[in-house]
Design an enzyme around this catalytic site. Structure first.
Site, PDB file in Angstrom:
ATOM      1  N   LYS A   1       0.269   4.235  -0.352  1.00 27.46           N
ATOM      2  CA  LYS A   1      -0.426   5.323   0.237  1.00 27.46           C
ATOM      3  C   LYS A   1      -0.431   6.837  -0.646  1.00 27.46           C
ATOM      4  O   LYS A   1      -0.248   6.599  -1.973  1.00 27.46           O
ATOM      5  CB  LYS A   1       0.073   5.620   1.785  1.00 27.46           C
ATOM      6  CG  LYS A   1      -0.229   4.458   2.414  1.00 27.46           C
ATOM      7  CD  LYS A   1       0.014   4.524   3.957  1.00 27.46           C
ATOM      8  CE  LYS A   1      -0.124   3.270   4.795  1.00 27.46           C
ATOM      9  NZ  LYS A   1      -0.074   3.371   6.160  1.00 27.46           N
TER      10      LYS A   1
ATOM     11  N   GLY B   1       2.396   2.309  10.801  1.00 28.41           N
ATOM     12  CA  GLY B   1       3.624   3.148  10.500  1.00 28.41           C
ATOM     13  C   GLY B   1       4.026   3.739  11.768  1.00 28.41           C
ATOM     14  O   GLY B   1       4.804   4.949  11.803  1.00 28.41           O
TER      15      GLY B   1
ATOM     16  N   HIS C   1      -9.379   1.436   4.619  1.00 31.13           N
ATOM     17  CA  HIS C   1      -8.019   1.354   5.453  1.00 31.13           C
ATOM     18  C   HIS C   1      -8.363   2.397   6.893  1.00 31.13           C
ATOM     19  O   HIS C   1      -9.181   3.376   6.541  1.00 31.13           O
ATOM     20  CB  HIS C   1      -7.031   1.937   4.379  1.00 31.13           C
ATOM     21  CG  HIS C   1      -5.789   1.943   5.267  1.00 31.13           C
ATOM     22  ND1 HIS C   1      -5.410   3.007   5.961  1.00 31.13           N
ATOM     23  CD2 HIS C   1      -4.772   1.240   5.115  1.00 31.13           C
ATOM     24  CE1 HIS C   1      -4.123   2.574   6.255  1.00 31.13           C
ATOM     25  NE2 HIS C   1      -3.849   1.254   5.889  1.00 31.13           N
TER      26      HIS C   1
ATOM     27  N   GLU D   1      -5.333  -5.036  10.343  1.00 33.78           N
ATOM     28  CA  GLU D   1      -4.313  -3.998  10.897  1.00 33.78           C
ATOM     29  C   GLU D   1      -4.765  -3.370  12.112  1.00 33.78           C
ATOM     30  O   GLU D   1      -5.331  -2.180  11.986  1.00 33.78           O
ATOM     31  CB  GLU D   1      -4.401  -2.907   9.681  1.00 33.78           C
ATOM     32  CG  GLU D   1      -4.131  -3.399   8.218  1.00 33.78           C
ATOM     33  CD  GLU D   1      -3.567  -2.429   7.319  1.00 33.78           C
ATOM     34  OE1 GLU D   1      -2.455  -2.787   6.931  1.00 33.78           O
ATOM     35  OE2 GLU D   1      -4.025  -1.567   7.090  1.00 33.78           O
TER      36      GLU D   1
ATOM     37  N   SER E   1       3.358  -2.157  10.531  1.00 34.67           N
ATOM     38  CA  SER E   1       4.952  -2.220  10.669  1.00 34.67           C
ATOM     39  C   SER E   1       5.395  -3.794  10.069  1.00 34.67           C
ATOM     40  O   SER E   1       6.399  -4.218  10.800  1.00 34.67           O
ATOM     41  CB  SER E   1       5.211  -2.103  11.948  1.00 34.67           C
ATOM     42  OG  SER E   1       4.811  -0.554  12.164  1.00 34.67           O
TER      43      SER E   1
ATOM     44  N   ASN F   1       0.973  -1.278   0.049  1.00 35.79           N
ATOM     45  CA  ASN F   1       0.107   0.062  -0.036  1.00 35.79           C
ATOM     46  C   ASN F   1       0.999   1.200   0.118  1.00 35.79           C
ATOM     47  O   ASN F   1       1.331   1.643   0.925  1.00 35.79           O
ATOM     48  CB  ASN F   1      -1.026  -0.163   1.220  1.00 35.79           C
ATOM     49  CG  ASN F   1      -1.695   1.322   1.475  1.00 35.79           C
ATOM     50  OD1 ASN F   1      -1.687   2.147   0.578  1.00 35.79           O
ATOM     51  ND2 ASN F   1      -2.306   1.303   2.535  1.00 35.79           N
TER      52      ASN F   1
ATOM     53  N   GLU G   1      -6.754   4.792   7.921  1.00 35.35           N
ATOM     54  CA  GLU G   1      -6.455   6.247   7.316  1.00 35.35           C
ATOM     55  C   GLU G   1      -7.679   6.801   6.924  1.00 35.35           C
ATOM     56  O   GLU G   1      -8.055   7.860   7.214  1.00 35.35           O
ATOM     57  CB  GLU G   1      -5.421   6.291   6.643  1.00 35.35           C
ATOM     58  CG  GLU G   1      -4.046   6.280   7.340  1.00 35.35           C
ATOM     59  CD  GLU G   1      -2.964   5.473   6.759  1.00 35.35           C
ATOM     60  OE1 GLU G   1      -2.770   5.686   5.379  1.00 35.35           O
ATOM     61  OE2 GLU G   1      -1.845   5.093   7.289  1.00 35.35           O
TER      62      GLU G   1
HETATM   63  P1  PGA Z   1       2.771   0.273   7.661  1.00 35.51           P
HETATM   64  O1  PGA Z   1       1.368   0.352   7.026  1.00 35.51           O
HETATM   65  O2  PGA Z   1       3.134  -1.071   7.235  1.00 35.51           O
HETATM   66  O3  PGA Z   1       3.644   1.410   7.299  1.00 35.51           O
HETATM   67  O4  PGA Z   1       2.862   0.224   9.246  1.00 35.51           O
HETATM   68  C1  PGA Z   1       0.590  -0.565   6.949  1.00 35.51           C
HETATM   69  C2  PGA Z   1      -0.689   0.029   6.114  1.00 35.51           C
HETATM   70  O5  PGA Z   1      -1.215   0.875   6.593  1.00 35.51           O
HETATM   71  O6  PGA Z   1      -1.575  -0.769   5.516  1.00 35.51           O
END
Ligand code: PGA
Length: 254
Positions: free
Chosen positions: A14, A176, A98, A170, A216, A12, A100
């Site tokens: 983003k 992140g 997601h 997640e 992560s 992803n 976010e």
């Molecule tokens: P990350 O993000 O691997 O940077 O923690 C995962 C995601 O948001 O799908």
């Protein structure tokens, strides 16, 4: 790793990568991961790079995904993208709900369920994200939150549609942050989600649906996470922005 379900590792990206950067990245990925078997590899660039990346991925084993889409068909929805527009670009998967988007765009389970239905209507496979916040986990609410999100976001899907849906667990506190769920935290949540799918659909569907872990994921923790019986792949953010780390994650997953 010999699993009942085929692993699926998705990147992803983003809101990252210009078209030029995206093409560099997929070029390297094709060289590094282009002949890996036993895993579905997906990259999810921003909308602006989909068309060029689709061309670059033609004749490769890497699938293309989008990061979001509208719940509506084409029409007067300024700034939105319809499922059939993605389909035209050879997009196969679409990330929905997601955290976010749940947080910043206030996407609800109800909206995500509508998007999942629209994705299936266009023969796109949704990757539906669920996960608890740190406060919810600390308050002992993890299962309650996951149950609400799974029931709500998958509402209205038929069994055949569910079979072609990927769920991504997640935990919001792991995205992140560099903080990964422990293998037992991940396995527990995945087994709980699979149990729910058995209740909401049936046991065969629950056995077939792939549940990715996200938050992560790095080359150093991928193998341990993927070794869990109910973890069927990864949704990778930060570490998917570089070909080397994403390729290592894929290699360590299989
Ligand atoms: P990350 O993000 O691997 O940077 O923690 C995962 C995601 O948001 O799908």
């Amino acid at each position: 790793m010999n699993k009942e379900r085929k692993l699926i590792v998705a990147g992803n990206w983003k809101m990252n990568k210009t078209v030029a950067e995206a093409l560099l990245l997929v070029g390297e990925l094709k060289r590094g991961a282009g002949n890996l078997q036993d895993v579905d590899i997906v990259v999810c660039p921003p909308f602006t790079a989909l068309s060029e990346v689709a061309n670059a991925l033609r004749d490769s084993n890497i699938y293309l995904g989008a990061q979001n889409m509208s719940e509506h068909g084409p029409g007067a929805y300024t700034g939105e993208i319809a499922a059939e527009m993605l389909k035209e670009l050879e997009v196969g998967y679409v990330i929905l709900g997601h955290s976010e988007r749940r947080q910043y765009q206030k996407e609800s389970d109800e909206l995500i369920a509508k998007k999942a239905q629209a994705a299936h209507a266009a023969a796109l496979q949704p990757i539906v994200c669920v996960g608890e916040t740190l406060a919810e986990r600390e308050a002992g609410q993890t299962e309650k939150v996951l149950e609400g999100q799974v029931r709500g976001s998958l509402f209205g899907l038929g069994k055949e549609q569910m079979r072609r849906t990927v769920v991504a667990y997640e935990p919001v506190w792991a995205i992140g942050t560099g903080k990964t769920a422990t293998t037992s935290q991940a396995q527990e949540a995945h087994a709980f989600i699979r149990g729910l799918l058995a209740k909401l659909f049936d046991i065969t569907i629950a056995r077939l649906v792939r549940i990715q872990y996200g938050g992560s994921v790095k080359p150093s923790n991928a193998r341990e996470l993927m070794s869990q019986p109910d973890v069927d792949g990864a949704l990778v953010g930060g570490a998917s922005l570089e070909a080397q780390s994403f390729t290592e994650i894929i290699q360590n997953s299989i």
